[in-house]
Design an enzyme around this catalytic site. Sequence first.
Site, short mmCIF file in Angstrom:
data_model
loop_
_atom_site.label_atom_id
_atom_site.label_comp_id
_atom_site.label_asym_id
_atom_site.label_seq_id
_atom_site.Cartn_x
_atom_site.Cartn_y
_atom_site.Cartn_z
N GLY A 1 -59.50 60.79 58.95
CA GLY A 1 -60.16 59.49 58.83
C GLY A 1 -59.75 58.61 59.99
CD GLU B 1 -64.64 52.69 56.58
OE1 GLU B 1 -64.48 53.73 55.92
OE2 GLU B 1 -64.43 51.56 56.12
CE LYS C 1 -64.45 45.53 58.86
NZ LYS C 1 -63.10 45.24 59.34
CB SER D 1 -56.95 64.34 67.30
OG SER D 1 -56.84 62.94 67.46
CG ASP E 1 -59.80 73.77 48.95
OD1 ASP E 1 -59.36 73.82 50.11
OD2 ASP E 1 -59.31 73.05 48.05
CE1 TYR F 1 -56.60 63.86 61.95
CE2 TYR F 1 -56.10 62.64 63.95
CZ TYR F 1 -56.98 63.41 63.21
OH TYR F 1 -58.21 63.73 63.72
P1 NAD Z 1 -65.21 64.68 58.88
O1 NAD Z 1 -64.18 64.18 57.92
O2 NAD Z 1 -66.57 64.07 58.85
O3 NAD Z 1 -65.36 66.26 58.74
C1 NAD Z 1 -64.31 67.09 58.31
C2 NAD Z 1 -64.86 67.97 57.19
O4 NAD Z 1 -63.83 68.87 56.77
C3 NAD Z 1 -65.29 67.16 55.94
O5 NAD Z 1 -66.65 67.38 55.65
C4 NAD Z 1 -64.40 67.69 54.84
O6 NAD Z 1 -65.01 67.77 53.57
C5 NAD Z 1 -64.03 69.08 55.38
N1 NAD Z 1 -62.81 69.56 54.75
C6 NAD Z 1 -61.66 68.89 54.55
N2 NAD Z 1 -60.79 69.64 53.88
C7 NAD Z 1 -61.41 70.83 53.63
C8 NAD Z 1 -61.02 72.01 52.94
N3 NAD Z 1 -59.83 72.12 52.37
N4 NAD Z 1 -61.91 73.02 52.90
C9 NAD Z 1 -63.13 72.92 53.45
N5 NAD Z 1 -63.55 71.82 54.12
C10 NAD Z 1 -62.70 70.78 54.19
O7 NAD Z 1 -64.55 64.51 60.33
P2 NAD Z 1 -65.20 64.71 61.78
O8 NAD Z 1 -65.22 63.38 62.44
O9 NAD Z 1 -66.44 65.51 61.71
O10 NAD Z 1 -64.06 65.55 62.48
C11 NAD Z 1 -64.14 66.97 62.63
C12 NAD Z 1 -62.85 67.46 63.27
O11 NAD Z 1 -62.63 66.82 64.53
C13 NAD Z 1 -61.59 67.19 62.45
O12 NAD Z 1 -60.71 68.27 62.59
C14 NAD Z 1 -60.99 65.97 63.10
O13 NAD Z 1 -59.60 65.87 62.90
C15 NAD Z 1 -61.35 66.23 64.55
N6 NAD Z 1 -61.38 64.97 65.33
C16 NAD Z 1 -62.39 64.07 65.11
C17 NAD Z 1 -62.40 62.89 65.84
C18 NAD Z 1 -63.49 61.87 65.66
O14 NAD Z 1 -63.41 60.83 66.31
N7 NAD Z 1 -64.48 62.09 64.81
C19 NAD Z 1 -61.41 62.64 66.80
C20 NAD Z 1 -60.40 63.56 66.96
C21 NAD Z 1 -60.40 64.76 66.24
O1 GDC Z 2 -60.14 53.77 63.27
P1 GDC Z 2 -60.09 53.79 64.75
O2 GDC Z 2 -61.36 53.85 65.48
O3 GDC Z 2 -59.13 54.98 65.13
O4 GDC Z 2 -59.31 52.44 65.18
C1 GDC Z 2 -59.27 52.00 66.53
C2 GDC Z 2 -58.64 50.61 66.57
O5 GDC Z 2 -59.56 49.68 66.00
C3 GDC Z 2 -57.32 50.49 65.78
O6 GDC Z 2 -56.37 49.76 66.51
C4 GDC Z 2 -57.75 49.70 64.55
O7 GDC Z 2 -56.70 48.89 64.02
C5 GDC Z 2 -58.85 48.82 65.14
N1 GDC Z 2 -59.74 48.22 64.15
C6 GDC Z 2 -60.06 46.91 64.04
N2 GDC Z 2 -60.83 46.67 62.99
C7 GDC Z 2 -61.79 48.27 61.25
O8 GDC Z 2 -62.42 47.50 60.56
C8 GDC Z 2 -61.05 47.88 62.40
N3 GDC Z 2 -61.80 49.61 60.96
C9 GDC Z 2 -61.13 50.54 61.73
N4 GDC Z 2 -61.19 51.84 61.39
N5 GDC Z 2 -60.41 50.18 62.81
C10 GDC Z 2 -60.37 48.87 63.15
C11 GDC Z 2 -58.62 57.75 65.90
C12 GDC Z 2 -58.32 58.45 64.61
C13 GDC Z 2 -59.20 59.62 64.47
C14 GDC Z 2 -59.19 60.48 65.73
C15 GDC Z 2 -59.23 59.67 67.01
C16 GDC Z 2 -58.94 60.37 68.29
O9 GDC Z 2 -57.70 56.71 66.03
O10 GDC Z 2 -58.54 57.55 63.56
O11 GDC Z 2 -58.91 60.36 63.32
O12 GDC Z 2 -58.26 61.51 65.75
O13 GDC Z 2 -58.40 58.57 66.98
O14 GDC Z 2 -59.13 59.53 69.36
P2 GDC Z 2 -58.19 55.29 66.41
O15 GDC Z 2 -58.98 55.28 67.67
O16 GDC Z 2 -56.98 54.44 66.38
#
Ligand code: NAD
Ligand code: GDC
Length: 332
Positions: A76, A191, A200, A118, A50, A149
């Site tokens: 998330g 997700e 879905k 992000s 952690d 966030y």
């Molecule tokens: P993810 O949740 O799959 O991966 C993040 C990992 O961090 C997880 O496996 C989690 O267990 C680990 N983690 C959380 N708290 C921890 C702790 N205290 N100690 C050790 N590990 C810890 O998310 P991801 O999609 O792989 O995203 C990776 C990074 O990119 C994140 O910082 C996220 O904010 C950033 N990011 C992702 C997206 C995207 O669309 N996936 C967009 C913008 C930014």
């Molecule tokens: O979750 P997300 O992809 O994240 O949602 C995009 C849009 O899709 C939102 O307006 C959401 O309400 C809509 N949406 C409709 N149906 C559903 O079933 C659904 N599930 C989800 N999840 N969304 C749905 C993300 C962050 C990330 C990251 C990135 C950076 O925001 O969640 O953590 O940092 O941005 O680009 P989104 O694009 O808003």
Amino acid sequence: MKKILVCGAGGFIGGHLVKRLKADGHWVRGVDLKQHEFSELPADEFVIGDLREQSVCREVLDRPFDEIYQLAADMGGAGYIFTGEQDADVMHNSATINLNVVHQAQKVGVHKIFYSSSACMYPEYNQLDPDNPKCAEDSAYPAAPDSEYGWEKLFSERLYLSYARNYGMQIRIGRFHNIFGEEGTWQGGREKSPAALCRKVAEAPDGGAIEVWGDGLQTRSFLYIDECLEAVRRLMDSNFAEPINIGSEEMVTINRLAETVMEVAGKSLSLKHIEGPLGVRGRNSDNNLIREKLGWEPTMPLIDGIRKTYQWISAQVERQHSQSADRSYGTA
Ligand code: NAD
Ligand code: GDC
């Protein structure tokens, strides 16, 4: 061969990054709260720990790694970060990880760190028009992210940049715009929309309906994981030291995203719009800076990435259904 630490290696992007770094011939230590859910990772060492604990940071950051990739965060999709229910944990957990990691990295003499920021750090006031969102890197201030966030990401960007200024560390910051692909979270509440809609659609009987949050006219762009990793590697190998967008410019409505998934699945379903957490009204990556500084931009069309992702998620859905059928058969 570099010695590399990947924080958040058990997650979606971190897991893919470990595989990529190993394929490139590097020595890799991964650290995460948990093992990777979907793959056995080829990391040379994998520490379950952690990163909110300073003692864990001292244990995993015990040497001057050539590079650190800091991806660990409490994160998330919209259903996790826009409800407000996780705000305190998201801010505390992610900020503590970043404070600990950069402090320990500086102490042991690490010079180069990638930090995953992000697009959520951009101001809401520039993302009200779904057809013309503004996300150029220099539009970040005056700051007004629409989620805690996003505020934490902005704080941590500034944290890393201050270590660059005061301690001469080389910091690279990518502002990710909705990254998607296989082996990402696809159920459980964290997700993001591409995975949620793939799930879905996979679960719906042909001719049925799927739920979409909001009116579906909100816009986003989505970047396939391989392109994200390519951008990260290029950024790390460059001299560019300011935050930079890593995203796609193929902006679509969420309705269009759902239709793309249905097209790939070969299913005809109707969309049922329901209330849900929405986030900003429109968002798109602005890739002018990455084109100028790295001479690169993503090229994969959305539908190609969705094809790969849908195939993987529909297999997960099928596997889960056959496991629960086995269980109920066993108890019958
Ligand atoms: P993810 O949740 O799959 O991966 C993040 C990992 O961090 C997880 O496996 C989690 O267990 C680990 N983690 C959380 N708290 C921890 C702790 N205290 N100690 C050790 N590990 C810890 O998310 P991801 O999609 O792989 O995203 C990776 C990074 O990119 C994140 O910082 C996220 O904010 C950033 N990011 C992702 C997206 C995207 O669309 N996936 C967009 C913008 C930014
Ligand atoms: O979750 P997300 O992809 O994240 O949602 C995009 C849009 O899709 C939102 O307006 C959401 O309400 C809509 N949406 C409709 N149906 C559903 O079933 C659904 N599930 C989800 N999840 N969304 C749905 C993300 C962050 C990330 C990251 C990135 C950076 O925001 O969640 O953590 O940092 O941005 O680009 P989104 O694009 O808003």
